[in-house]
Structures are given as structure tokens and as C-alpha cells.
Design an enzyme around this catalytic site. Structure first.
Site, mmCIF file in Angstrom:
data_model
loop_
_atom_site.group_PDB
_atom_site.id
_atom_site.type_symbol
_atom_site.label_atom_id
_atom_site.label_comp_id
_atom_site.label_asym_id
_atom_site.label_seq_id
_atom_site.Cartn_x
_atom_site.Cartn_y
_atom_site.Cartn_z
ATOM 1 C CB ILE A 1 56.881 74.511 29.198
ATOM 2 C CG1 ILE A 1 58.406 74.632 29.524
ATOM 3 C CG2 ILE A 1 56.067 74.554 30.638
ATOM 4 C CD1 ILE A 1 58.847 76.067 30.337
ATOM 5 C CB SER A 2 59.519 69.581 28.212
ATOM 6 O OG SER A 2 59.183 69.330 26.583
ATOM 7 C CD GLN A 3 58.422 65.471 34.396
ATOM 8 O OE1 GLN A 3 57.611 64.867 33.665
ATOM 9 N NE2 GLN A 3 58.868 64.835 35.492
#
Ligand code: SAH
Length: 217
Positions: free
Chosen positions: A62-64
């Protein structure tokens, strides 16, 4: 969102502001999106609203939140915009786009991630259209898009994606063949003219070619 996560999320928002995110609508959308539901319960309290990427299975992340905020700012979304996302992953970025009032189309090449994102989004009343397929070719039947966001590191800018930007619209894509990519904003000025602007360096999981010859033309 319960009070505990609300508090942690509020800290994340002030952290994003410190790092330079200023678009109020983007910050609000992030503050409304329940990221904790996408983090394994064992790690939830510590990592859900920490500004880091986190594993979601299939070797993906999951992206930052900072990256999500940065890309979303560059998209400059207006309610009702038609937005194409490449790399649904957990569905977090998809949910943030829905919170902004976008009509979202999103493509994922991993079947299991496609399925779990679909479940997360529908359970939480996010009405995005998800596709299991190859992001390199975009989604021609629904084109053109007001904006397109690529959430995996692209080795080059796919021509099909450029073709599917509305005139006056934009594509936000991290481009680079190695571990690090440069964030690029491509604005379509006319049928043939595009303007490219380069932003800083980011680290994404790679954009990869078709698994099992899936096709979504
Ligand atoms: N937007 C996601 C980020 C997930 S990481 C989130 O908020 O969680 C990037 C995702 O891109 C991964 O799930 C990966 O499987 C997917 N991906 C990589 N190459 C792709 C391609 N060619 N087409 C579609 N999805 C792709």
C-alpha cells in the site's frame, strides 16, 4: 472512523502538511479514508497511519500516504472527473480518489489484490469500477479520462495511456527503470501536444507486463 484511529489519522495529516502537502481537499479526503482497514490487524495500531508503505501480499505494498497525497495533488481533481488508476493494489488510493468525488476506473494485474480491493471498496461504499487486467494498455472503452494516475514504477510512459488523456487533462506517472523513479506530470495541451514536468524522486514497486496474458482492451 473510531476515535483512536481518528486521532492517529489527525497526526498523519499534520505530518503531511509539514512535508509540504497543502491542498485542503486532498488532506480532507485522506482524513476520511480508513487506511487501518487495509493493514493486517497485528500491525494496525502501529502502522495504519504511519507515513510509510506497508506490505499487502503478492510482494506489493500500500503506498506511503505522502506519495498518495503528492500524486493526488498533482491530479488536481474536480468533483465528477473521470479518473483512471493503474495499480489498484489495496484500493487505498482508489478510495481517496472516490472521497474527492472522482468517477474512478482502476486496473490491477494481480487477481487476489483485485478481489480484496473490490471487497474493501464495496464494503465501505466506494463506487469505483475495478478491472483485472494490464495497465499498460489503459481502458480504451472508457477513454478519454480527465486524469490518469499510475501507482507503480513505469519503465517508460505507455503511449496508450497518453492517448487516453482528455485534451486539457493530465497523467501522473513515476518513471524509471531502476529502484527509483521520477514523478512526472504530463499535460495534454492538444491532440498532438503534451507538456512534461518532472518532480522529485520516489520509490514504487515496478509496473510489470501482463500476467497470464490477461487482456482488457
Ligand atoms: N494504489 C495502490 C498501490 C499499490 S502498489 C494502493 O493504494 O494500495 C502498485 C500496484 O500496481 C500493485 O498492486 C501491482 O500489482 C500493480 N501493477 C503493477 N504492474 C501493473 C500493470 N501492468 N497493470 C496493472 N497493475 C499493475
Amino acid at each position: 472512523m473510531n476515535l483512536k484511529y481518528k486521532g492517529l489519522c489527525a497526526k498523519l495529516i499534520s505530518n503531511l502538511v509539514k512535508k509540504g502537502i497543502s491542498d485542503k481537499k486532498v488532506l480532507e479526503a485522506i482524513s476520511l479514508t480508513p487506511r487501518h482497514l487495509l493493514i493486517d490487524p497485528v500491525f494496525r495500531d502501529k502502522f495504519a497511519y504511519q507515513d510509510t508503505a506497508f506490505p499487502i501480499g503478492e510482494n506489493q505494498t500500500i503506498s506511503q500516504p505522502y506519495t498518495v497525497a503528492f500524486q493526488t495533488e498533482l491530479l488536481n481533481i474536480t468533483r465528477g472527473d473521470k479518473v483512471l488508476e493503474i495499480g489498484t493494489g489495496s484500493g487505498y488510493q482508489t478510495a481517496v480518489l472516490c472521497e474527492l468525488g472522482a468517477k474512478v476506473f482502476s486496473i490491477e494485474r494481480h487477481k487476489s489484490l483485485f478481489q480484496s480491493a473490490k471487497l474493501f471498496l464495496s464494503k465501505n461504499n466506494y463506487r469505483a469500477q475495478l478491472f483485472f487486467g494490464d495497465g499498460f494498455i489503459g481502458k480504451k472503452v472508457f477513454a478519454p479520462f480527465d486524469s490518469i494516475i499510475v501507482t507503480c514504477g513505469a519503465p517508460y510512459i505507455p503511449q496508450d495511456l497518453k492517448d487516453q488523456i482528455k485534451i486539457g487533462g493530465r497523467l501522473v506517472i513515476p518513471v524509471g527503470k531502476g529502484e527509483v523513479q521520477q514523478m512526472m506530470l504530463i499535460q495534454r495541451l492538444s491532440e498532438k501536444d503534451y507538456k512534461e514536468t518532472i518532480f522529485g524522486n520516489f520509490k514504487f514497486v515496478p509496473m510489470l507486463k501482463n500476467l497470464n496474458n490477461i487482456n482488457n482492451k
